[in-house]
Design an enzyme around this catalytic site. Structure first.
Site, PDB file in Angstrom:
ATOM      1  N   GLU A 182       0.836  -1.205   0.000  1.00  0.00           N
ATOM      2  CA  GLU A 182       0.000   0.000   0.000  1.00  0.00           C
ATOM      3  C   GLU A 182       0.869   1.253   0.000  1.00  0.00           C
ATOM      4  OE1 GLU A 182      -3.942  -0.834   2.536  1.00  0.00           O
ATOM      5  OE2 GLU A 182      -2.133  -1.752   3.340  1.00  0.00           O
ATOM      6  N   SER A 228      32.190  19.813  21.883  1.00  0.00           N
ATOM      7  CA  SER A 228      32.428  18.386  22.073  1.00  0.00           C
ATOM      8  C   SER A 228      32.181  18.060  23.544  1.00  0.00           C
ATOM      9  CB  SER A 228      33.827  18.008  21.603  1.00  0.00           C
ATOM     10  OG  SER A 228      34.761  18.410  22.547  1.00  0.00           O
ATOM     11  N   GLU A 234      22.082   9.109  28.296  1.00  0.00           N
ATOM     12  CA  GLU A 234      21.758   8.747  26.915  1.00  0.00           C
ATOM     13  C   GLU A 234      22.871   7.884  26.333  1.00  0.00           C
ATOM     14  OE1 GLU A 234      21.517  12.426  24.740  1.00  0.00           O
ATOM     15  OE2 GLU A 234      20.163  13.326  26.207  1.00  0.00           O
ATOM     16  N   LYS A 238      25.772   7.047  23.822  1.00  0.00           N
ATOM     17  CA  LYS A 238      26.629   7.887  22.998  1.00  0.00           C
ATOM     18  C   LYS A 238      26.730   7.196  21.642  1.00  0.00           C
ATOM     19  CE  LYS A 238      30.947  10.477  23.011  1.00  0.00           C
ATOM     20  NZ  LYS A 238      31.305  10.235  21.624  1.00  0.00           N
ATOM     21  N   CYS A 274      41.193 -26.663  -2.257  1.00  0.00           N
ATOM     22  CA  CYS A 274      40.192 -26.460  -1.207  1.00  0.00           C
ATOM     23  C   CYS A 274      40.598 -27.226   0.053  1.00  0.00           C
ATOM     24  CB  CYS A 274      38.821 -26.932  -1.699  1.00  0.00           C
ATOM     25  SG  CYS A 274      37.594 -26.989  -0.375  1.00  0.00           S
ATOM     26  N   CYS A 298      35.998 -22.677  -4.403  1.00  0.00           N
ATOM     27  CA  CYS A 298      36.028 -24.117  -4.614  1.00  0.00           C
ATOM     28  C   CYS A 298      34.773 -24.397  -5.422  1.00  0.00           C
ATOM     29  CB  CYS A 298      35.970 -24.861  -3.280  1.00  0.00           C
ATOM     30  SG  CYS A 298      35.552 -26.600  -3.497  1.00  0.00           S
ATOM     31  N   CYS A 327      31.448 -30.547  -2.527  1.00  0.00           N
ATOM     32  CA  CYS A 327      32.356 -30.218  -1.419  1.00  0.00           C
ATOM     33  C   CYS A 327      31.596 -30.223  -0.090  1.00  0.00           C
ATOM     34  CB  CYS A 327      32.993 -28.846  -1.656  1.00  0.00           C
ATOM     35  SG  CYS A 327      33.945 -28.254  -0.243  1.00  0.00           S
TER      36      CYS A 327
END
Ligand code: IVH
Length: 685
Positions: free
Chosen positions: A40, A87, A122, A124, A421, A439, A444
């Site tokens: 929708e 900061s 909170e 970070k 392999c 491989c 295998c």
């Protein structure tokens, strides 16, 4: 005249569509609680696109169709932040935290009652700080933090981030938009999307991102915003830079609640308390939750809640006194490479990994780390005996970043690529232009183990109790030679009972789980096939589009590419996969066993929808259905499943060991039913 009025009608229709789409995108990306189906939603988008194509003069930058990115630009314009983006100073242990509390206490009135000094804690978020400016409710600018004074104008790129509102308020009942507001927060890349991005980068032979933060920063600072649009970036708001012509607040918490009401994604994980011991408890709790979050958090931020007190405490240098970042231990360490081994994946790709001297990386002991691919390994020249830097982010697999050349033993030798392999001993193949080494032996055993493991995994057929060890045993005993054989095991009961560790009960449970998996939704089956490039998200897109496995198997590359978000690489991969006789044989077995290969009838398509309009919450373990299966059953019958109980919930489906949802449902007087009743309501046996 008639034309003018139809132009007005069209403009109105466009405005209505935009508001609706923005609201549903918000329900989906921010609240995680959509109220319409993807189909929708796509229809609304298509109608809007059609109208805008016919009337390009009506396209505005806040239209949801504009989240796709714009052509590249030579460079970013610089922007000066009206309010500098500071900061944070750091704390690394509880002692630092207590010292911080002492420092701010000394600067505040002595008689300040303890309950007036509240803190907001909170996560970070580890991404990229950005500032979003809205004028009259419209997003007019998005900027990076830069050096805090001057950042870069990345508006076009941020427009592509799905949960950044292009226009506020997002919800019809939200508060009116303020005249001007600058919202600050972090753009980040969820860990699952980070992993997927690196896988794609690897497949293309492009450079890998070391962690989700670098990937987010790299994505936001793309000069071509169409690339940004393809990354699944998300945003968390954590502050208001400035606000004009709107309400005023006395606390940071209230500011966050206001942002939430406007429609910004605000973390559910924020807490407020005036008890400092509780702050410390939150921090400890976070340290433990850190590895289980869907996004990367490198610490916790603790902020003084009162804006008046924030003002009093002020800023020193470029960090406020009223906030501090508690940093988690770094996710980086050095250790020695003991050996370099090779893993064989389900598509036959050989992946080298390093076996390491065990080392603690951010609280987890790491013994192995991926080396991605041989090209990467050779380029970095990592050798056995080297001391290397190892990083780990969230649930991301630890990776070797680089060797420390100064500490290389004098007799070390460069790594030699494998020619055969390690599982089956067949020669390996490196296709022209590809990074990967394969491989190509269809028989295998290592590949088969990985394919089976993938097929039975949770996001695929979800066969509970079927793990790597069982896959190995069954393959070793010759009981299965492809994933289709899983459904023939019920005829091999006696042989199962002879396997080590298999009793009656274990065999019963395994066979029951295998039987139940036949009813998995089509998208799970498509994901289970292990088509290269088709993970859960792409599988869902394909299942919703083609509605049956037959239709998907018959699709041409052109038809596949017409599906939104399916590019040429995936289209080719799908067609290749279905063309292989070995895979056709698997499909034949799945069909013969009666595995469901059709999508459940969509309610919109007029199918039976006995649960239409009803909302369910599931709690506890149900007797026969897994969570995902119960959800699929309810959704197929037109109902909706939500995570938490509210007044809007109609039924609580109760299983064993229910959680707190039961209590809440009782308080609200919500009807409580069991799995059997649910099945009756749906008319399923
Ligand atoms: S508040 C005045 N809250 O941390 C405080 N920052 O060193 C300004 N960050 O790059 C920032 N999560 O982007 C704040 N919940 C959070 C945060 C957060 C992550 C980042 C921020 C900045 C760095 C500050």
């Amino acid at each position: 005249m008639a034309e003018a009025s139809s132009q007005v009608d069209i403009a109105e229709r466009i405005a209505r569509l935009r508001a609706e789409i923005n609201y549903h995108a918000y329900r989906y990306y921010t609240l995680d609680d959509p109220i319409i189906s993807d189909a929708e939603y796509d229809q609304l988008m298509q109608e809007l696109r059609r109208l805008e194509e016919a009337h390009p003069e009506l396209i505005t930058p806040d239209s949801p169709t504009q989240r796709v990115g714009a052509p590249p630009r030579p460079e970013f314009r610089k922007v000066i932040h009206p309010v500098p983006m500071t900061s944070l100073s750091n704390a690394f242990n509880e002692e630092d935290m207590r010292a911080w509390l002492m420092r701010i206490r000394r600067l505040l009135p002595e008689d300040l009652p303890a309950e007036e000094l509240a803190f907001v804690v909170e996560p970070k978020f580890d991404g990229l700080a950005v500032a979003l400016t809205y004028e009259g409710g419209i997003l007019v600018r998005g900027a990076t933090r830069g050096d805090g004074i001057e950042g870069e104008d990345v508006t076009e790129n941020l427009r592509t981030v799905k949960n950044i509102p292009l226009r506020i308020p997002v919800a019809p009942d939200g508060p009116p938009a303020p005249e001007r507001i600058e919202v600050r927060g972090e753009v980040y890349l969820p860990i699952a999307d980070f992993n997927q991005l690196n896988q794609e980068q690897m497949a293309k032979g492009e450079r890998l991102y070391a962690n989700p933060r670098n990937a987010a920063a790299g994505s936001v600072r793309q000069l071509d915003s169409r690339i940004t649009a393809r990354r699944r970036l998300a945003f968390f708001a954590y502050a208001i830079g400035y606000l004009e012509g709107g309400p005023s607040f006395t606390s940071h918490w209230d500011a966050l609640m206001y942002l939430k009401e406007l429609g910004f994604p605000v973390s559910q994980d924020i807490r407020r308390t005036h008890d400092f011991e509780e702050v410390l408890r939150f921090i400890r709790e976070w340290g433990e939750r850190r590895d289980h979050l869907p996004y990367e958090a490198d610490g916790v931020v603790i902020k003084v809640d009162s804006l008046a007190l924030q003002q009093r405490l002020g800023i020193v240098g470029n960090a406020p006194r009223w906030a501090i970042a508690y940093k988690f231990p770094p996710r980086e360490a050095t250790t020695r490479v003991l050996s370099i081994e090779v893993n064989v994946g389900r598509t036959g790709v050989l992946t080298p990994y390093a076996v390491l001297e065990p080392v603690n990386v951010g609280g987890v002991t790491v013994r192995q780390a991926t080396l991605h691919n041989f090209e990467d390994l050779m380029r970095k020249d990592i050798r056995v005996g080297d001391t290397v830097i190892v990083v780990r982010a969230g649930d991301v697999i630890p990776q070797v970043v680089k060797p420390i050349l100064e500490r290389r033993p004098p007799d070390s030798k460069p790594y030699a690529m494998p020619t055969h392999c390690p599982s089956c001993g067949e020669p390996v193949v490196k296709p022209e232009g590809e990074v990967a080494v394969y491989c190509v032996n269809a028989a295998c055993p290592a590949q088969l183990v990985r394919r089976v493991e993938h097929f039975v995994s949770r996001s695929a057929m979800d066969i509970v109790g079927f793990g790597e060890r069982i896959a190995e045993q069954l393959i070793e005993a010759g009981l299965i030679s492809d994933v289709g054989d899983i459904y023939t095991l019920k005829d091999k009961r006696e042989r199962l009972l002879q396997l080590e560790g298999f009793g009656e009960k274990k065999v019963d449970n395994l066979l029951k789980a295998i039987e139940a998996s036949k009813q998995q939704p089509l998208e799970h089956l498509v994901a289970a096939l292990g088509i290269p490039g088709v993970g859960s998200i792409v599988a869902k897109t394909l299942a919703e589009h083609f509605l049956s496995l037959d239709a998907l198997a018959a699709a041409t590359e052109e038809e596949l590419q017409r599906v939104e978000s399916i590019g040429p690489e995936i289209a080719r991969s799908v067609v290749d996969w279905f063309a292989r006789p070995r895979h056709q044989e698997v499909l034949r077995k799945l069909r013969a066993a009666g595995v469901r290969t059709e999508a459940a009838l969509r309610t919109a398509a007029g199918g039976a929808a006995p649960l239409r309009g009803l909302s369910f919450v599931i709690t506890g373990t149900l007797p026969t259905l897994s969570r995902d299966q119960a959800r699929a059953l309810i959704e197929a019958a037109g109902g909706k499943v939500t995570e938490s109980v509210s007044r809007k919930t109609d039924y609580l489906v109760l299983g064993e060991n229910p959680g707190s949802k039961l209590q809440r449902a009782r308080e609200l007087g919500i009807k409580i039913i069991d799995e059997a009743t649910l099945r009756q309501m749906i008319g399923a046996q």
